[in-house]
Design a protein around this motif. Structure first.
Motif, PDB file in Angstrom:
ATOM      1  N   MET A   1       0.801  -1.189   0.000  1.00 64.71           N
ATOM      2  CA  MET A   1       0.000   0.000   0.000  1.00 64.71           C
ATOM      3  C   MET A   1       0.845   1.255   0.000  1.00 64.71           C
ATOM      4  N   ASN A   2       1.720   1.371   0.937  1.00 63.46           N
ATOM      5  CA  ASN A   2       2.575   2.551   1.014  1.00 63.46           C
ATOM      6  C   ASN A   2       3.855   2.317   0.230  1.00 63.46           C
ATOM      7  N   GLU A   3       3.782   2.604  -1.041  1.00 58.81           N
ATOM      8  CA  GLU A   3       4.951   2.449  -1.889  1.00 58.81           C
ATOM      9  C   GLU A   3       5.756   3.730  -1.850  1.00 58.81           C
ATOM     10  N   PRO A   4       7.074   3.619  -1.902  1.00 57.04           N
ATOM     11  CA  PRO A   4       7.890   4.837  -1.931  1.00 57.04           C
ATOM     12  C   PRO A   4       7.641   5.609  -3.220  1.00 57.04           C
ATOM     13  N   ARG A   5       7.641   6.911  -3.097  1.00 58.28           N
ATOM     14  CA  ARG A   5       7.425   7.748  -4.275  1.00 58.28           C
ATOM     15  C   ARG A   5       8.670   7.809  -5.125  1.00 58.28           C
ATOM     16  N   LYS A   6       8.444   7.838  -6.423  1.00 53.20           N
ATOM     17  CA  LYS A   6       9.562   8.010  -7.358  1.00 53.20           C
ATOM     18  C   LYS A   6       9.957   9.476  -7.373  1.00 53.20           C
ATOM     19  N   ALA A   7      11.154   9.735  -7.788  1.00 52.88           N
ATOM     20  CA  ALA A   7      11.640  11.119  -7.826  1.00 52.88           C
ATOM     21  C   ALA A   7      10.855  11.956  -8.824  1.00 52.88           C
ATOM     22  N   SER A   8      10.380  11.331  -9.913  1.00 56.54           N
ATOM     23  CA  SER A   8       9.638  12.070 -10.926  1.00 56.54           C
ATOM     24  C   SER A   8       8.217  12.377 -10.482  1.00 56.54           C
ATOM     25  N   GLU A   9       7.703  11.628  -9.500  1.00 56.82           N
ATOM     26  CA  GLU A   9       6.366  11.897  -9.009  1.00 56.82           C
ATOM     27  C   GLU A   9       6.413  13.003  -7.985  1.00 56.82           C
ATOM     28  N   GLY A  10       5.428  13.821  -7.997  1.00 60.43           N
ATOM     29  CA  GLY A  10       5.353  14.909  -7.041  1.00 60.43           C
ATOM     30  C   GLY A  10       4.024  15.595  -7.246  1.00 60.43           C
ATOM     31  N   ARG A  11       3.978  16.818  -6.834  1.00 62.80           N
ATOM     32  CA  ARG A  11       2.762  17.570  -7.030  1.00 62.80           C
ATOM     33  C   ARG A  11       2.555  17.836  -8.512  1.00 62.80           C
ATOM     34  N   ALA A  12       1.307  17.699  -8.937  1.00 60.75           N
ATOM     35  CA  ALA A  12       0.980  17.932 -10.341  1.00 60.75           C
ATOM     36  C   ALA A  12       0.988  19.432 -10.614  1.00 60.75           C
ATOM     37  N   ASN A  13       1.315  19.798 -11.839  1.00 58.02           N
ATOM     38  CA  ASN A  13       1.299  21.209 -12.207  1.00 58.02           C
ATOM     39  C   ASN A  13      -0.132  21.636 -12.549  1.00 58.02           C
ATOM     40  N   PHE A  14      -0.318  22.916 -12.829  1.00 54.78           N
ATOM     41  CA  PHE A  14      -1.671  23.438 -13.049  1.00 54.78           C
ATOM     42  C   PHE A  14      -2.303  22.863 -14.305  1.00 54.78           C
ATOM     43  N   SER A  15      -1.529  22.597 -15.343  1.00 53.03           N
ATOM     44  CA  SER A  15      -2.113  22.025 -16.564  1.00 53.03           C
ATOM     45  C   SER A  15      -2.632  20.605 -16.311  1.00 53.03           C
ATOM     46  N   ALA A  16      -1.942  19.839 -15.493  1.00 58.07           N
ATOM     47  CA  ALA A  16      -2.438  18.507 -15.142  1.00 58.07           C
ATOM     48  C   ALA A  16      -3.716  18.619 -14.319  1.00 58.07           C
ATOM     49  N   THR A  17      -3.785  19.633 -13.484  1.00 59.58           N
ATOM     50  CA  THR A  17      -4.996  19.866 -12.706  1.00 59.58           C
ATOM     51  C   THR A  17      -6.153  20.236 -13.616  1.00 59.58           C
ATOM     52  N   MET A  18      -5.917  21.097 -14.586  1.00 63.76           N
ATOM     53  CA  MET A  18      -6.971  21.484 -15.527  1.00 63.76           C
ATOM     54  C   MET A  18      -7.456  20.279 -16.330  1.00 63.76           C
ATOM     55  N   LYS A  19      -6.547  19.404 -16.697  1.00 63.60           N
ATOM     56  CA  LYS A  19      -6.933  18.195 -17.417  1.00 63.60           C
ATOM     57  C   LYS A  19      -7.842  17.330 -16.549  1.00 63.60           C
ATOM     58  N   ALA A  20      -7.508  17.168 -15.294  1.00 62.22           N
ATOM     59  CA  ALA A  20      -8.329  16.375 -14.369  1.00 62.22           C
ATOM     60  C   ALA A  20      -9.697  17.021 -14.170  1.00 62.22           C
ATOM     61  N   VAL A  21      -9.730  18.350 -14.052  1.00 57.85           N
ATOM     62  CA  VAL A  21     -11.003  19.055 -13.893  1.00 57.85           C
ATOM     63  C   VAL A  21     -11.847  18.906 -15.154  1.00 57.85           C
ATOM     64  N   PHE A  22     -11.221  19.010 -16.315  1.00 56.95           N
ATOM     65  CA  PHE A  22     -11.935  18.851 -17.582  1.00 56.95           C
ATOM     66  C   PHE A  22     -12.615  17.482 -17.652  1.00 56.95           C
ATOM     67  N   TRP A  23     -11.878  16.423 -17.331  1.00 55.29           N
ATOM     68  CA  TRP A  23     -12.455  15.084 -17.378  1.00 55.29           C
ATOM     69  C   TRP A  23     -13.511  14.899 -16.302  1.00 55.29           C
ATOM     70  N   SER A  24     -13.376  15.562 -15.184  1.00 61.90           N
ATOM     71  CA  SER A  24     -14.373  15.421 -14.124  1.00 61.90           C
ATOM     72  C   SER A  24     -15.695  16.075 -14.510  1.00 61.90           C
ATOM     73  N   PHE A  25     -15.655  17.100 -15.363  1.00 56.01           N
ATOM     74  CA  PHE A  25     -16.892  17.704 -15.847  1.00 56.01           C
ATOM     75  C   PHE A  25     -17.717  16.690 -16.625  1.00 56.01           C
ATOM     76  N   PHE A  26     -17.058  15.765 -17.306  1.00 56.26           N
ATOM     77  CA  PHE A  26     -17.753  14.736 -18.069  1.00 56.26           C
ATOM     78  C   PHE A  26     -18.034  13.489 -17.235  1.00 56.26           C
ATOM     79  N   GLY A  27     -17.404  13.386 -16.095  1.00 59.11           N
ATOM     80  CA  GLY A  27     -17.602  12.213 -15.244  1.00 59.11           C
ATOM     81  C   GLY A  27     -16.876  10.989 -15.748  1.00 59.11           C
ATOM     82  N   VAL A  28     -15.853  11.198 -16.573  1.00 54.12           N
ATOM     83  CA  VAL A  28     -15.112  10.088 -17.159  1.00 54.12           C
ATOM     84  C   VAL A  28     -13.699  10.100 -16.581  1.00 54.12           C
TER      85      VAL A  28
END
Length: 71
Positions: A1-28
């Motif tokens: 369950m608690n896997e160590p985070r990779k160095a490339s993983e971290g907080r998402a940038n604003f464009s990734a957030t906008m992409k997630a919000v866009f898909w959430s508007f469609f519920g997909v």
């Protein structure tokens, strides 16, 4: 369950957030992507992105209504 985070993983940038919000508007959203977003998205970015998305949606609706009434 608690896997160590990779160095490339971290907080998402604003464009990734906008992409997630866009898909959430469609519920997909895949479960894997949802879990990744829940772990990495900044809540402030999600709120700002949602407000921007709502403003764009309302603007498009108003434009369509104006075009329909004008004809």
């Amino acid at each position: 369950m608690n896997e160590p985070r990779k160095a490339s993983e971290g907080r998402a940038n604003f464009s990734a957030t906008m992409k997630a919000v866009f898909w959430s508007f469609f519920g997909v959203r895949k479960r894997k992507d949802y879990e990744h977003d829940a772990a990495n998205l900044n809540p402030i970015h999600v709120i700002v992105g949602a407000l921007i998305g709502v403003a764009i949606f309302i603007g498009i609706l108003m434009l369509v209504v104006r075009m329909a009434v004008a004809k």
